[in-house]
Scaffold this motif. Structure first.
Motif, short mmCIF file in Angstrom:
data_model
loop_
_atom_site.label_atom_id
_atom_site.label_comp_id
_atom_site.label_asym_id
_atom_site.label_seq_id
_atom_site.Cartn_x
_atom_site.Cartn_y
_atom_site.Cartn_z
N PHE A 101 -127.13 48.31 20.71
CA PHE A 101 -126.29 47.12 20.76
C PHE A 101 -126.67 46.09 19.70
N PHE A 102 -127.88 46.21 19.10
CA PHE A 102 -128.24 45.31 18.00
C PHE A 102 -127.40 45.59 16.75
N GLY A 103 -126.77 46.73 16.71
CA GLY A 103 -125.93 47.07 15.56
C GLY A 103 -124.48 46.67 15.72
N VAL A 104 -124.14 46.01 16.83
CA VAL A 104 -122.75 45.61 17.06
C VAL A 104 -122.37 44.49 16.09
N ARG A 105 -121.19 44.61 15.51
CA ARG A 105 -120.68 43.61 14.58
C ARG A 105 -119.60 42.76 15.23
N SER A 106 -119.43 41.57 14.70
CA SER A 106 -118.37 40.69 15.16
C SER A 106 -117.00 41.33 14.92
N LYS A 107 -116.11 41.16 15.87
CA LYS A 107 -114.78 41.73 15.76
C LYS A 107 -113.99 41.12 14.60
N TRP A 108 -114.20 39.82 14.37
CA TRP A 108 -113.40 39.11 13.36
C TRP A 108 -114.03 39.15 11.96
N PHE A 109 -115.35 39.01 11.89
CA PHE A 109 -116.00 38.84 10.58
C PHE A 109 -116.89 40.01 10.18
N ARG A 110 -117.05 41.00 11.06
CA ARG A 110 -117.86 42.18 10.77
C ARG A 110 -119.32 41.83 10.50
N THR A 111 -119.80 40.75 11.04
CA THR A 111 -121.20 40.35 10.88
C THR A 111 -122.01 40.73 12.12
N PRO A 112 -123.31 41.00 11.96
CA PRO A 112 -124.17 41.35 13.11
C PRO A 112 -124.51 40.11 13.93
N TRP A 113 -123.62 39.75 14.83
CA TRP A 113 -123.73 38.46 15.52
C TRP A 113 -124.99 38.36 16.38
N LEU A 114 -125.43 39.48 16.95
CA LEU A 114 -126.63 39.41 17.79
C LEU A 114 -127.88 39.15 16.93
N GLY A 115 -127.92 39.74 15.74
CA GLY A 115 -129.03 39.47 14.83
C GLY A 115 -129.05 38.02 14.38
N ILE A 116 -127.86 37.47 14.12
CA ILE A 116 -127.77 36.06 13.72
C ILE A 116 -128.24 35.16 14.86
#
Length: 463
Positions: free
Chosen positions: A322-337
């Motif tokens: 789940f740490f590799g999940v990206r934001s639906k809108w911006f494709r960014t790793p939101w959990l890492g941020i």
């Protein structure tokens, strides 16, 4: 009927969509990973005098920055996936050392980015004294941290383009100041060893050099987001080294040569005061505005590297999927941020010197492991395809790594008790986290990526 896309084809198409970083934005991301301009170089003059400060910013990039950049160029092109140095340590020594590397580097970046909102407030408080202490200062630090993290969430492409703009605006006043200062320069001031009665502070001096010139390898964690990384990374690192050295040395030569003040006035932010002496208050204000913009660039670049590091660690199974999940809108790793942001807020209460020193210590541990990984991979896997290869044989590579390693050991030896305590606790916590992750894998509490399915495309024998 249409042809149904396979999961692998879908993944490939998705990966292609997010690989948007080109040469120019990458150069400026490296610039902000490492430097962000001459802001923060002033304590080196206060600690050791003009000559040693100039020599430090002239020599240190050669003995430290160049080897680190060369290693980053080779290993990033050999393993062009997100995660960077974590991939290198994992491939060299196995999952444990990959995880430990991830802990050291991730925490060092989180501690480091905690310093940027603090540094930003140091400049802003000159115009808003209410921010000097107490709850208004704490609220300002937290609010600025959250706002900058949201900007990072909007996408790496936006961050890269913003970095270009921020660098141009924040460096322009230094170019003007250096040009205006030329008629006032007295070269004999460059060779001063320091003012009588001012004791040399070697801890501050070396930590200032280190803090201003490290994190060359941080950009490696973004390799999976770069177009044509095999060609782009080596060129971007080469240009960035020249650009960064010039951005430090030119203003330093100009101000030291043109302004005569008590050495003890060379605190963080003195370059803005020097600009007022040289050209007037208008340039001082511009430099102080540039300092705020520079801290934004520093924060954005390093937050991106830490977030994509966690993404890369998830892709090779060191962290849960789940740490590799990206934001639906911006494709960014939101959990890492989010994780990076929360940790940086947690350490923002530390004083600025302790923040810098703790980040340097953890980063130094990670760099020693990185040098070892580089040498081991050259010896263990000499036939792996390396689109860029450092043109030295193994004995000379060992010498190249030994010199900066000696400096790293020195930095760690002179660290304070607080730094030892913070770094020791975080290292033990990292080892405990690795054991906990293994337990999660054994008990199948969370899902992990299968490492065999995540092999880096270039990890193959050269023909």
């Amino acid at each position: 009927m249409g042809v149904q896309e396979t999961p692998s084809a879908t993944a490939t198409a998705t990966a292609a969509k997010v690989k948007k970083l080109t040469l120019i934005p990458l150069i400026f991301l490296i610039y902000f990973e490492v430097a962000g301009g001459p802001y923060g170089e002033e304590p080196a003059v206060k600690a050791a005098g003009p000559l040693l400060a100039l020599l430090g910013f002239l020599i240190f990039p050669i003995v430290w920055g160049v080897p680190e950049a060369l290693i980053t160029a080779e290993l990033t092109t050999a393993y062009p996936g997100n995660g960077g140095f974590v991939l290198w340590a994992e491939r060299a020594f196995g999952p444990f050392w990959g995880s430990v590397m991830g802990t050291w580097k991730f925490l060092s970046v989180c501690i480091n980015i905690a310093s940027f909102p603090v540094l930003c407030i140091e400049y802003v408080q000159k115009y808003f004294p209410v921010l000097r202490s107490g709850w208004p200062r704490q609220v300002a630090v937290i609010a600025s941290t959250l706002a900058l993290s949201f900007l990072n969430y909007t996408g790496l492409t936006i961050v890269g383009n913003v970095a270009v703009l921020l660098a141009v605006v924040s460096l322009c006043p230094f170019v003007l100041m250096s040009l205006i200062a030329i008629p006032r320069i007295k070269p004999h001031r460059w060779v001063s060893l320091g003012q009588k009665g001012v004791k040399k502070d070697w801890n501050t001096y070396f930590n200032t050099l280190f803090w201003n010139l490290n994190f060359w390898d941080s950009v490696s964690t973004l390799a999976g987001e770069v177009d044509k990384p095999n060609k782009t990374f080596p060129l971007a690192l080469f240009v960035a080294i020249i650009f960064i050295c010039a951005s430090y040395l030119i203003p330093l030569f100009a101000v030291i040569g043109a302004v005569s003040v008590d050495q003890r006035q060379w605190e963080t932010g003195f370059l803005a005061q020097a600009a007022e002496m040289i050209a007037g208050k208008w340039l001082k204000i511009w430099i102080e505005v540039g300092a705020v913009l520079s801290t934004i660039g520093l924060y954005e670049a390093q937050l991106s590297s830490s977030a994509y590091q966690l993404l890369g660690m998830a892709e090779i199974g060191i962290l849960p999927k789940f740490f590799g999940v990206r934001s639906k809108w911006f494709r960014t790793p939101w959990l890492g941020i989010m994780s990076s942001t929360l940790i940086s807020i947690g350490v923002s209460y530390m004083n600025f010197t302790d923040i810098i020193s703790s980040a340097n210590f953890l980063y130094g541990l990670g760099m020693l492991l990185e040098f070892a990984s580089f040498l081991w991979l050259r010896w263990k896997s000499p036939s792996i395809e390396r689109p860029y290869r450092v043109p030295l044989r193994l004995p000379l590579l060992a010498v190249m790594c030994f010199i900066p390693s000696g400096f790293l050991v020195f930095i760690m030896v002179i660290a304070t008790k607080t730094v030892y305590l913070v770094s020791g606790v975080m290292t033990v916590a990292g080892i405990g986290f690795f054991l906990f992750i293994n337990l999660c894998k054994t008990m199948k509490w969370v899902e992990f990526s299968v490492e065999e399915q995540k092999q880096i495309p270039s990890e193959r024998l050269a023909l």
